[in-house]
Design an enzyme around this catalytic site. Structure first.
Site, PDB file in Angstrom:
ATOM      1  N   LYS A 159     -28.357  16.358  13.648  1.00  0.00           N
ATOM      2  CA  LYS A 159     -28.413  17.457  14.622  1.00  0.00           C
ATOM      3  C   LYS A 159     -27.027  18.079  14.707  1.00  0.00           C
ATOM      4  O   LYS A 159     -26.252  17.815  15.627  1.00  0.00           O
ATOM      5  CB  LYS A 159     -28.888  16.914  15.977  1.00  0.00           C
ATOM      6  CG  LYS A 159     -30.071  17.697  16.527  1.00  0.00           C
ATOM      7  CD  LYS A 159     -30.659  17.057  17.736  1.00  0.00           C
ATOM      8  CE  LYS A 159     -31.011  18.091  18.790  1.00  0.00           C
ATOM      9  NZ  LYS A 159     -31.906  19.167  18.360  1.00  0.00           N
TER      10      LYS A 159
HETATM   11  N1  PMP Z   1     -36.770  20.056  14.736  1.00  0.00           N
HETATM   12  C1  PMP Z   1     -35.660  20.689  15.155  1.00  0.00           C
HETATM   13  C2  PMP Z   1     -34.976  21.636  14.240  1.00  0.00           C
HETATM   14  C3  PMP Z   1     -35.174  20.452  16.450  1.00  0.00           C
HETATM   15  O1  PMP Z   1     -34.073  21.080  16.888  1.00  0.00           O
HETATM   16  C4  PMP Z   1     -35.867  19.565  17.307  1.00  0.00           C
HETATM   17  C5  PMP Z   1     -35.375  19.328  18.704  1.00  0.00           C
HETATM   18  N2  PMP Z   1     -34.396  18.305  18.750  1.00  0.00           N
HETATM   19  C6  PMP Z   1     -37.008  18.921  16.812  1.00  0.00           C
HETATM   20  C7  PMP Z   1     -37.430  19.198  15.521  1.00  0.00           C
HETATM   21  C8  PMP Z   1     -37.749  17.918  17.645  1.00  0.00           C
HETATM   22  O2  PMP Z   1     -36.975  16.757  17.769  1.00  0.00           O
HETATM   23  P1  PMP Z   1     -37.073  15.807  19.053  1.00  0.00           P
HETATM   24  O3  PMP Z   1     -38.512  15.505  19.211  1.00  0.00           O
HETATM   25  O4  PMP Z   1     -36.285  14.609  18.684  1.00  0.00           O
HETATM   26  O5  PMP Z   1     -36.525  16.562  20.200  1.00  0.00           O
END
Ligand code: PMP
Length: 306
Positions: A159
């Protein structure tokens, strides 16, 4: 509508939002050299509970590892600090944003002279990410002209701040086209993910989770696979095409911010009935019960903030 985050944990100190300031020469501001997390705390009968804190903290440190950032705090210190931010602000529920970034030591493109990273944790009250109407009626998506970056271009499983330029371009394009959210395809044209959500679809009662491929390994996605299997659904992880989504009975998006959001239209084609899907809303309800501590089976996913 300037956002209000109250007390922010800033490099180890709890300070008012106005005092949590950085230099304009911050490396991350120039080159996107930051890593972050998005976490939610939900109101429960035992006070606020942070959903899957361990997994989020682990991904935070993994993202830092990919970027070779040194974090001057241990995972345990970050876990404690996240809880402290929720506690200090007296939130019943909130969205929590840990961020680590390269500071203002030097502005050469190489970030590492700026090690160790600076770290902050902010939290604010944040309702449904795509709006109440999208949850009730289903969100309208368009396929973005921006492709999701291949694994040898950007580290999509980390991230990283800079990754979100791709998401921002797609999100603006969707908004300009009158849609709620963008669907991004990978370089080969297969379904990747939303600008901030992973994708699922139903076909003939079977739930298909779009495979990780180049995507973020969403923590909500992982939760939904487990919850759906416990509800008795057969779940398969697949590589999917956009026309497979057009032909699906139901499509939905999941993410910490978006939670479980039904998709009613993709590229001006109604998905199924063009309304929020029945199975989708059953899974959404089960997910909302879990995060609010109403399902004893999933207590291990909750960290109660005392
Ligand atoms: N894909 C992207 C590009 C994201 O930014 C997110 C949000 N964090 C997700 C998927 C979903 O991830 P999570 O369920 O861990 O929030």
């Amino acid at each position: 509508s300037k956002m209000k985050a109250g007390l922010i944990w800033f490099n180890g100190q709890m300070v008012p939002q106005e005092e949590a300031k950085v230099s304009v020469l911050t490396h991350a501001l120039h080159y996107g050299t930051s890593v972050f997390e998005g976490i939610r705390a939900y109101e429960t009968s035992r006070g606020p509970a942070i959903f899957r804190l361990q997994e989020h903290t682990e991904r935070f440190f993994h993202s830092a590892k990919v970027m070779m950032f040194e974090l001057p705090f241990s995972p345990e210190q970050i876990n404690q600090a996240i809880q402290e931010v929720v506690r200090a602000n007296g939130y019943k529920s909130c969205y929590i944003r840990p961020l680590a970034w390269m500071g203002a030591h030097t502005l050469g493109v190489n970030p590492l002279p700026n090690n160790p990273a600076e770290v902050m944790i902010a939290a604010w009250e944040w309702g449904t990410y795509l709006g109440e109407e999208a949850v009730r009626k289903g969100a309208r998506l368009i396929t973005s002209s921006w492709a999701r970056f291949p694994a040898n271009v950007m580290p999509g499983k980390a991230k990283v701040g800079g990754n979100y330029v791709n998401s921002a371009l797609a999100r603006v394009e969707a908004q300009q086209a009158g849609a709620d959210e963008a669907l991004l395809l990978d370089k080969e044209g297969f379904v990747a993910e939303g600008s901030g959500e992973n994708i699922f679809f139903f076909r003939n009662g079977v739930l298909y989770a779009v495979e990780h491929s180049v995507n973020l390994m969403g923590i909500t996605r992982d939760s939904i696979i487990t919850i759906a299997r416990d509800l008795g659904y057969e779940v398969r992880e697949v590589r999917a095409t956009r026309d497979q989504l057009y032909m699906a009975d139901e499509v939905f998006m999941v993410g910490t911010a978006a939670e479980v959001t039904p998709v009613s239209y993709l590229d001006h084609r109604a998905i199924g009935t063009g309304r929020a899907g029945e199975h989708t809303m059953k899974i959404r309800a089960a997910y909302m019960d879990v995060v609010h501590g109403k399902n004893p089976k999933y207590q291990a996913w909750l960290t109660y903030v005392q």
